[in-house]
Design a protein around this motif. Structure first.
Motif, PDB file in Angstrom:
ATOM      1  N   GLU A   5       0.902  -1.218  -0.068  1.00 53.72           N
ATOM      2  CA  GLU A   5       0.002   0.000  -0.105  1.00 53.72           C
ATOM      3  C   GLU A   5       0.894   1.119  -0.007  1.00 53.72           C
ATOM      4  O   GLU A   5       0.456   2.221  -0.594  1.00 53.72           O
ATOM      5  CB  GLU A   5      -0.715  -0.187   0.975  1.00 53.72           C
ATOM      6  N   LEU A   6       1.870   1.355   0.548  1.00 53.59           N
ATOM      7  CA  LEU A   6       2.901   2.067   0.870  1.00 53.59           C
ATOM      8  C   LEU A   6       3.399   2.723  -0.717  1.00 53.59           C
ATOM      9  O   LEU A   6       3.667   3.894  -1.357  1.00 53.59           O
ATOM     10  CB  LEU A   6       4.035   2.024   1.729  1.00 53.59           C
ATOM     11  N   SER A   7       3.757   1.523  -1.413  1.00 50.52           N
ATOM     12  CA  SER A   7       4.362   1.829  -2.667  1.00 50.52           C
ATOM     13  C   SER A   7       2.957   2.313  -3.583  1.00 50.52           C
ATOM     14  O   SER A   7       3.522   3.169  -4.656  1.00 50.52           O
ATOM     15  CB  SER A   7       4.664   0.348  -3.302  1.00 50.52           C
ATOM     16  N   GLU A   8       1.853   1.809  -3.473  1.00 50.89           N
ATOM     17  CA  GLU A   8       0.792   2.064  -4.318  1.00 50.89           C
ATOM     18  C   GLU A   8       0.396   3.738  -4.062  1.00 50.89           C
ATOM     19  O   GLU A   8       0.226   4.584  -4.845  1.00 50.89           O
ATOM     20  CB  GLU A   8      -0.356   1.570  -4.074  1.00 50.89           C
ATOM     21  N   ARG A   9       0.420   4.248  -3.008  1.00 53.63           N
ATOM     22  CA  ARG A   9       0.005   5.519  -2.402  1.00 53.63           C
ATOM     23  C   ARG A   9       0.950   6.363  -2.970  1.00 53.63           C
ATOM     24  O   ARG A   9       0.782   7.906  -3.089  1.00 53.63           O
ATOM     25  CB  ARG A   9      -0.366   5.689  -0.846  1.00 53.63           C
ATOM     26  N   SER A  10       2.492   6.073  -2.793  1.00 59.34           N
ATOM     27  CA  SER A  10       3.413   7.037  -2.922  1.00 59.34           C
ATOM     28  C   SER A  10       3.868   7.040  -4.475  1.00 59.34           C
ATOM     29  O   SER A  10       4.531   7.855  -5.068  1.00 59.34           O
ATOM     30  CB  SER A  10       4.634   6.506  -2.201  1.00 59.34           C
ATOM     31  N   GLY A  11       3.401   5.937  -5.223  1.00 56.94           N
ATOM     32  CA  GLY A  11       3.827   5.928  -6.564  1.00 56.94           C
ATOM     33  C   GLY A  11       5.266   5.560  -6.888  1.00 56.94           C
ATOM     34  O   GLY A  11       5.740   5.699  -7.928  1.00 56.94           O
ATOM     35  N   PRO A  31       7.492  -3.417  13.039  1.00 59.94           N
ATOM     36  CA  PRO A  31       7.302  -4.820  12.729  1.00 59.94           C
ATOM     37  C   PRO A  31       6.008  -5.279  13.525  1.00 59.94           C
ATOM     38  O   PRO A  31       5.529  -5.002  14.468  1.00 59.94           O
ATOM     39  CB  PRO A  31       8.703  -5.440  13.711  1.00 59.94           C
ATOM     40  N   VAL A  32       5.331  -6.091  12.651  1.00 56.07           N
ATOM     41  CA  VAL A  32       4.138  -6.627  13.029  1.00 56.07           C
ATOM     42  C   VAL A  32       4.212  -8.360  13.014  1.00 56.07           C
ATOM     43  O   VAL A  32       3.416  -9.075  13.656  1.00 56.07           O
ATOM     44  CB  VAL A  32       2.883  -6.511  12.086  1.00 56.07           C
ATOM     45  N   SER A  33       5.232  -8.668  12.257  1.00 54.63           N
ATOM     46  CA  SER A  33       5.597 -10.026  12.368  1.00 54.63           C
ATOM     47  C   SER A  33       7.094 -10.368  11.876  1.00 54.63           C
ATOM     48  O   SER A  33       7.682  -9.273  11.588  1.00 54.63           O
ATOM     49  CB  SER A  33       4.590 -10.971  11.317  1.00 54.63           C
ATOM     50  N   ALA A  34       7.570 -11.442  11.651  1.00 59.21           N
ATOM     51  CA  ALA A  34       8.755 -11.575  11.366  1.00 59.21           C
ATOM     52  C   ALA A  34       9.073 -11.062  10.092  1.00 59.21           C
ATOM     53  O   ALA A  34      10.252 -10.897   9.749  1.00 59.21           O
ATOM     54  CB  ALA A  34       9.116 -13.268  11.418  1.00 59.21           C
ATOM     55  N   ARG A  35       8.111 -11.163   8.938  1.00 55.64           N
ATOM     56  CA  ARG A  35       8.517 -10.646   7.648  1.00 55.64           C
ATOM     57  C   ARG A  35       7.531  -9.350   7.170  1.00 55.64           C
ATOM     58  O   ARG A  35       7.678  -9.028   5.925  1.00 55.64           O
ATOM     59  CB  ARG A  35       8.134 -11.808   6.655  1.00 55.64           C
ATOM     60  N   LYS A  36       6.821  -8.883   8.224  1.00 59.78           N
ATOM     61  CA  LYS A  36       5.963  -7.999   7.881  1.00 59.78           C
ATOM     62  C   LYS A  36       6.092  -6.562   8.664  1.00 59.78           C
ATOM     63  O   LYS A  36       6.440  -6.765   9.984  1.00 59.78           O
ATOM     64  CB  LYS A  36       4.606  -8.298   7.584  1.00 59.78           C
ATOM     65  N   ALA A  37       5.839  -5.073   8.178  1.00 59.83           N
ATOM     66  CA  ALA A  37       6.045  -4.230   9.038  1.00 59.83           C
ATOM     67  C   ALA A  37       5.145  -3.106   8.617  1.00 59.83           C
ATOM     68  O   ALA A  37       4.406  -3.336   7.275  1.00 59.83           O
ATOM     69  CB  ALA A  37       7.626  -3.453   8.833  1.00 59.83           C
ATOM     70  N   GLU A  38       4.537  -2.270   9.242  1.00 60.46           N
ATOM     71  CA  GLU A  38       3.765  -1.263   8.935  1.00 60.46           C
ATOM     72  C   GLU A  38       4.172   0.220   8.979  1.00 60.46           C
ATOM     73  O   GLU A  38       5.163   0.388   9.683  1.00 60.46           O
ATOM     74  CB  GLU A  38       2.684  -1.148  10.278  1.00 60.46           C
ATOM     75  N   HIS A  43       6.462   7.817   6.450  1.00 57.54           N
ATOM     76  CA  HIS A  43       7.046   7.120   5.374  1.00 57.54           C
ATOM     77  C   HIS A  43       6.610   7.844   4.114  1.00 57.54           C
ATOM     78  O   HIS A  43       7.469   7.902   3.072  1.00 57.54           O
ATOM     79  CB  HIS A  43       6.932   5.742   5.481  1.00 57.54           C
ATOM     80  N   LEU A  44       5.295   8.018   3.998  1.00 58.79           N
ATOM     81  CA  LEU A  44       4.682   8.668   2.699  1.00 58.79           C
ATOM     82  C   LEU A  44       5.355   9.967   2.247  1.00 58.79           C
ATOM     83  O   LEU A  44       6.114  10.175   1.178  1.00 58.79           O
ATOM     84  CB  LEU A  44       3.389   8.758   2.622  1.00 58.79           C
ATOM     85  N   ARG A  45       5.713  10.814   3.325  1.00 58.98           N
ATOM     86  CA  ARG A  45       6.498  12.226   3.290  1.00 58.98           C
ATOM     87  C   ARG A  45       7.813  12.087   2.959  1.00 58.98           C
ATOM     88  O   ARG A  45       8.381  12.686   1.876  1.00 58.98           O
ATOM     89  CB  ARG A  45       6.209  12.913   4.541  1.00 58.98           C
ATOM     90  N   ARG A  46       8.328  11.088   3.654  1.00 61.09           N
ATOM     91  CA  ARG A  46       9.837  10.617   3.235  1.00 61.09           C
ATOM     92  C   ARG A  46      10.074  10.437   2.010  1.00 61.09           C
ATOM     93  O   ARG A  46      11.053  10.568   1.261  1.00 61.09           O
ATOM     94  CB  ARG A  46      10.303   9.895   4.203  1.00 61.09           C
ATOM     95  N   LEU A  47       9.260   9.632   1.425  1.00 61.87           N
ATOM     96  CA  LEU A  47       9.190   8.955   0.180  1.00 61.87           C
ATOM     97  C   LEU A  47       9.070  10.084  -1.086  1.00 61.87           C
ATOM     98  O   LEU A  47       9.790  10.097  -2.013  1.00 61.87           O
ATOM     99  CB  LEU A  47       8.272   7.896  -0.193  1.00 61.87           C
TER     100      LEU A  47
END
Length: 224
Positions: A5-11, A31-38, A43-47
């Motif tokens: 979603e971060l990729s989609e919203r930021s382009g 981190p929300v799991s071993a392989r996922k993060a929120e 982050h959008l602003r930084r991108l």
């Protein structure tokens, strides 16, 4: 939001987002799991800022990292943060350097000092002697002189007087942006994207002045 979603919203592509994470340009998500993060709006602003620096500003990854380090350092004031971002932008036009001999170096140093004195003393500009744009001006005037064209330092005063109101109008917009990262992004955009606007308008103004000096002459590009 997750990385997709971060990729989609930021382009910004997911691969690029992962690259920015690896390079330390983008902070890690929660981190929300071993392989996922929120990720969040920060982050959008930084991108947006990263894209402005790399794609619009033409900075290298290391230069972008330097800008971000300054942006996050409370030891630097807003003026310093915006200025350092602008200093790291590559010049739009870079004429050849003068010959690296003692005479050329002395002439270069004297001309650069003359330009700086005019900007400070005649125009009252508060600029440092380390500004990269001073080197661009010095290179341009040196090249003009080498080719036998008029290149009086005093002539720069007209350009300065004409461009100062434009800079004031741009920075009034930037000053209304409270978030430093967004202000840096706007500084890069106004610096890089509006420079072609200024140059294009100058060329159009040349055409207008020439047409008025030569009334009755067909304009260039006029169909037969």
């Amino acid at each position: 939001m997750q990385l997709s979603e971060l990729s989609e919203r930021s382009g910004v592509s997911a691969a690029s987002v992962k690259y920015y994470l690896r390079e330390g340009l983008l902070p890690a998500g929660t981190p929300v799991s071993a392989r996922k993060a929120e990720y969040d709006d920060d982050h959008l602003r930084r991108l947006r800022l990263i894209r402005a620096m790399l794609s619009v500003g033409g900075m290298s990854v290391s230069q972008a990292r330097d800008v971000l380090a300054v942006a996050e350092d409370p030891a630097f004031g807003r003026h310093e943060r915006l200025g350092i971002a602008q200093y790291l932008l590559p010049p739009q036009v870079t004429p050849p350097d003068p010959a690296p001999d003692a005479a050329a170096h002395a002439a270069w140093t004297a001309l650069r000092a003359e330009i700086l004195a005019l900007l400070r003393d005649e125009l009252g500009w508060q600029i440092t002697e380390f500004a990269p744009a001073l080197d661009t001006l010095t290179r341009a005037l040196t090249t003009l002189r080498d080719l036998g064209y008029r290149a009086d330092v005093a002539f720069l005063q007209r350009y300065g007087e004409a461009l100062r109101p434009i800079a004031e109008a741009e920075y009034q917009v930037i000053e209304e942006i409270p978030q430093v990262e967004e202000a840096i992004e706007a500084t890069i955009a106004y610096t890089v994207l509006y420079e072609p606007v200024v140059l294009a308008l100058r060329r159009l103004a040349h055409e207008d002045v020439s047409a008025r000096l030569h009334p009755g002459t067909p304009n260039p590009g006029t169909p037969d």
